[in-house]
Design a protein around this motif. Structure first.
Motif, mmCIF file in Angstrom:
data_model
loop_
_atom_site.group_PDB
_atom_site.id
_atom_site.type_symbol
_atom_site.label_atom_id
_atom_site.label_comp_id
_atom_site.label_asym_id
_atom_site.label_seq_id
_atom_site.Cartn_x
_atom_site.Cartn_y
_atom_site.Cartn_z
ATOM 1 N N GLY A 130 -1.931 -2.859 -4.024
ATOM 2 C CA GLY A 130 -2.482 -3.139 -2.710
ATOM 3 C C GLY A 130 -1.551 -2.851 -1.551
ATOM 4 N N MET A 131 -0.409 -2.179 -1.809
ATOM 5 C CA MET A 131 0.531 -1.869 -0.734
ATOM 6 C C MET A 131 0.830 -0.378 -0.689
ATOM 7 S SD MET A 131 3.309 -4.945 -0.666
ATOM 8 C CE MET A 131 4.098 -4.342 -2.143
ATOM 9 N N TRP A 132 1.113 0.127 0.521
ATOM 10 C CA TRP A 132 1.502 1.515 0.689
ATOM 11 C C TRP A 132 3.021 1.628 0.575
ATOM 12 C CZ3 TRP A 132 -2.194 4.839 0.176
ATOM 13 C CH2 TRP A 132 -3.491 4.556 0.622
ATOM 14 N N LEU A 133 3.476 2.260 -0.508
ATOM 15 C CA LEU A 133 4.907 2.409 -0.761
ATOM 16 C C LEU A 133 5.347 3.846 -0.488
ATOM 17 C CD1 LEU A 133 5.303 0.403 -4.098
ATOM 18 C CD2 LEU A 133 5.630 -0.413 -1.755
ATOM 19 N N THR A 134 6.613 4.011 -0.110
ATOM 20 C CA THR A 134 7.169 5.332 0.134
ATOM 21 C C THR A 134 7.569 5.985 -1.182
ATOM 22 O OG1 THR A 134 7.974 4.782 2.337
ATOM 23 C CG2 THR A 134 9.077 6.585 1.211
ATOM 24 N N ALA A 135 7.156 7.229 -1.361
ATOM 25 C CA ALA A 135 7.545 7.969 -2.557
ATOM 26 C C ALA A 135 9.055 8.183 -2.563
ATOM 27 C CB ALA A 135 6.825 9.313 -2.603
ATOM 28 N N GLY A 136 9.659 8.108 -3.753
ATOM 29 C CA GLY A 136 11.096 8.317 -3.864
ATOM 30 C C GLY A 136 11.531 8.340 -5.306
ATOM 31 N N ASP A 137 12.831 8.570 -5.521
ATOM 32 C CA ASP A 137 13.331 8.677 -6.889
ATOM 33 C C ASP A 137 13.602 7.320 -7.526
ATOM 34 O OD1 ASP A 137 15.527 7.852 -5.484
ATOM 35 O OD2 ASP A 137 16.735 9.651 -5.842
ATOM 36 N N TRP A 138 13.152 6.243 -6.880
ATOM 37 C CA TRP A 138 13.348 4.903 -7.436
ATOM 38 C C TRP A 138 12.336 4.579 -8.531
ATOM 39 C CZ3 TRP A 138 8.932 2.155 -6.916
ATOM 40 C CH2 TRP A 138 8.060 2.503 -5.879
ATOM 41 N N GLY A 139 11.318 5.409 -8.709
ATOM 42 C CA GLY A 139 10.341 5.149 -9.759
ATOM 43 C C GLY A 139 8.911 5.248 -9.284
ATOM 44 N N GLY A 140 8.697 5.867 -8.154
ATOM 45 C CA GLY A 140 7.330 6.020 -7.659
ATOM 46 C C GLY A 140 7.157 7.368 -7.000
ATOM 47 N N PRO A 141 5.962 7.953 -7.088
ATOM 48 C CA PRO A 141 4.766 7.382 -7.734
ATOM 49 C C PRO A 141 4.701 7.727 -9.228
ATOM 50 C CG PRO A 141 4.214 9.418 -6.649
ATOM 51 C CD PRO A 141 5.662 9.193 -6.368
ATOM 52 N N ARG A 142 3.819 6.995 -9.924
ATOM 53 C CA ARG A 142 3.528 7.339 -11.309
ATOM 54 C C ARG A 142 2.474 8.452 -11.333
ATOM 55 N NH1 ARG A 142 2.507 1.436 -11.593
ATOM 56 N NH2 ARG A 142 4.504 0.394 -12.030
ATOM 57 N N GLU A 143 2.166 8.941 -12.518
ATOM 58 C CA GLU A 143 1.226 10.065 -12.640
ATOM 59 C C GLU A 143 -0.146 9.730 -12.084
ATOM 60 O OE1 GLU A 143 1.004 11.534 -16.577
ATOM 61 O OE2 GLU A 143 3.103 12.212 -16.662
ATOM 62 N N ASP A 144 -0.546 8.467 -12.213
ATOM 63 C CA ASP A 144 -1.893 8.089 -11.767
ATOM 64 C C ASP A 144 -1.920 7.606 -10.314
ATOM 65 O OD1 ASP A 144 -0.414 5.822 -12.359
ATOM 66 O OD2 ASP A 144 -2.160 4.662 -13.035
ATOM 67 N N GLU A 145 -0.808 7.723 -9.605
ATOM 68 C CA GLU A 145 -0.727 7.264 -8.226
ATOM 69 C C GLU A 145 -0.666 8.465 -7.276
ATOM 70 O OE1 GLU A 145 1.551 2.998 -8.911
ATOM 71 O OE2 GLU A 145 2.736 4.822 -8.739
ATOM 72 N N LYS A 146 -1.649 8.548 -6.429
ATOM 73 C CA LYS A 146 -1.803 9.706 -5.557
ATOM 74 C C LYS A 146 -1.029 9.527 -4.252
ATOM 75 C CE LYS A 146 -5.342 12.277 -2.990
ATOM 76 N NZ LYS A 146 -6.779 12.320 -2.598
ATOM 77 N N VAL A 147 -0.212 10.529 -3.924
ATOM 78 C CA VAL A 147 0.531 10.523 -2.661
ATOM 79 C C VAL A 147 -0.344 11.103 -1.562
ATOM 80 C CG1 VAL A 147 2.527 11.456 -1.420
ATOM 81 C CG2 VAL A 147 2.760 10.743 -3.816
ATOM 82 N N GLU A 148 -0.374 10.427 -0.427
ATOM 83 C CA GLU A 148 -1.120 10.939 0.722
ATOM 84 C C GLU A 148 -0.351 10.662 2.007
ATOM 85 O OE1 GLU A 148 -4.641 8.352 1.839
ATOM 86 O OE2 GLU A 148 -4.394 7.805 -0.292
ATOM 87 N N LYS A 149 -0.639 11.436 3.029
ATOM 88 C CA LYS A 149 0.018 11.255 4.323
ATOM 89 C C LYS A 149 -0.845 10.357 5.190
ATOM 90 C CE LYS A 149 2.685 14.299 6.101
ATOM 91 N NZ LYS A 149 3.282 15.510 6.744
ATOM 92 N N ARG A 150 -0.228 9.271 5.701
ATOM 93 C CA ARG A 150 -0.953 8.314 6.525
ATOM 94 C C ARG A 150 -0.094 7.937 7.738
ATOM 95 N NH1 ARG A 150 -5.237 5.989 3.608
ATOM 96 N NH2 ARG A 150 -5.401 4.329 5.166
ATOM 97 N N GLN A 151 -0.745 7.426 8.751
ATOM 98 C CA GLN A 151 -0.014 6.899 9.900
ATOM 99 C C GLN A 151 0.254 5.426 9.645
ATOM 100 O OE1 GLN A 151 -0.277 8.396 13.854
ATOM 101 N NE2 GLN A 151 -0.927 6.403 14.646
#
Length: 306
Positions: free
Chosen positions: A225-246
């Motif tokens: 339920g939260m918008w997290l920043t993609a990074g090499d800490w372990g996100g996103p997973r394969e089933d988690e879609k990255v999108e650009k948002r304001q």
């Protein structure tokens, strides 16, 4: 001038009263303790806390050094801001690195990639090795129910642990800094501030902040339920879609557990209006580490965390 007019002339606004209390607390600690340190992460609360310290001792330099517990998963914009402020004011910065403890085998990565709970050991060991006897933190009572229990001066034992039963009364703004050898006191100058107070004070004082506190375009993905920043800490997973948002950030911590909120607030006025209308605390809305259990914050505080 009538007595009523005189009274009005010397009545403090609520921000002036909060500022006066914070300045008093800094000066009180300077008089009572030998080796205080200010926790400084580059987040808005620690920025306001440093601003109060600068005011408390102006035109002299701040007589305390700064301490940052670096998880290694901090937002680059915040680290850049931290280093710039330290250089600008000629301050000394101590860094306790979670990554160093992981590399040395003293800590292990969590399966969820979150490093916020790993900050306790580097923090407490740095306090012990540097012999800090007072540690300023930016915690506020409105953030979370465990922090609502905290006094302004909060005694920690020789293991940096917090026991609510050892809380001391603080009547008439009298603070008891007495502590045994090996113990120290955590000090919270912003205890009586709210998130809205912080933002209104930032606007009044024209304090610069890292730009991630204002609405901007960012690549994020949704988890729990939260918008997290993609990074090499372990996100996103394969089933988690990255999108650009304001989005913007209401609070700043480890990238793995600090969520962004959808926002159009690009100015301080916009942010203040947004916060005034919000019915969720900043930690309740954007901090995954507080959702680990009902008593997650209190458990970490008992172990030595803020």
């Amino acid at each position: 001038m009538t007595s009523v007019s005189a009274e009005r002339a010397y009545t403090l606004s609520h921000l002036d009263a909060l500022e006066s209390e914070g300045v008093h607390i800094f000066r009180e600690v300077a008089g009572e303790f030998e080796r205080p340190v200010i926790l400084f992460s580059g987040g808005k609360d620690s920025i306001v806390m440093l601003h109060l310290a600068l005011k408390a001792f102006a035109p002299a330099a701040v007589p305390f050094s700064l301490l940052h517990v670096d998880t290694g998963h901090n937002f680059p914009e915040v680290i850049e801001y931290r280093d710039r402020v330290v250089a600008e004011h000629g301050l000394r910065l101590h860094v306790a690195s979670v990554q160093d403890y992981i590399d040395a085998g003293k800590l292990r990565e969590r399966p969820d990639g979150t490093r916020n709970p790993l900050q306790t050991v580097p923090l407490t060991e740095k306090i012990q090795t540097e012999r800090f006897d007072a540690v300023f933190g930016g915690g506020r009572r409105d953030e979370e129910k465990a922090r609502a229990k905290e006094r302004v001066f909060s005694l920690r034992d020789e293991f940096s642990q917090w026991d609510p039963r050892r809380q001391r009364p603080e009547l008439w703004n009298l603070y008891n800094g007495r502590h045994a050898p090996g113990e120290h006191v955590r000090v919270f100058p912003l205890s009586n501030w709210t998130e809205l107070d912080v933002w209104q004070y930032i606007a009044r004082e024209k304090i610069e902040l890292p730009q991630i506190y204002f609405a901007h375009q960012r690549e994020v993905f949704q988890r729990n339920g939260m918008w997290l920043t993609a990074g090499d800490w372990g996100g996103p997973r394969e089933d988690e879609k990255v999108e650009k948002r304001q989005v913007r950030y209401r609070t700043v911590g480890d990238m793995s557990c600090t969520g962004a909120v959808d926002s159009d607030a690009v100015t301080l006025t916009d942010v203040i209006a947004e916060i005034a209308a919000s019915r969720l605390t900043e930690r309740g809305a954007t901090r995954a580490d507080d959702k680990l259990s009902e008593a997650a914050m209190e458990d970490r505080k008992r172990e030595g965390y803020f």
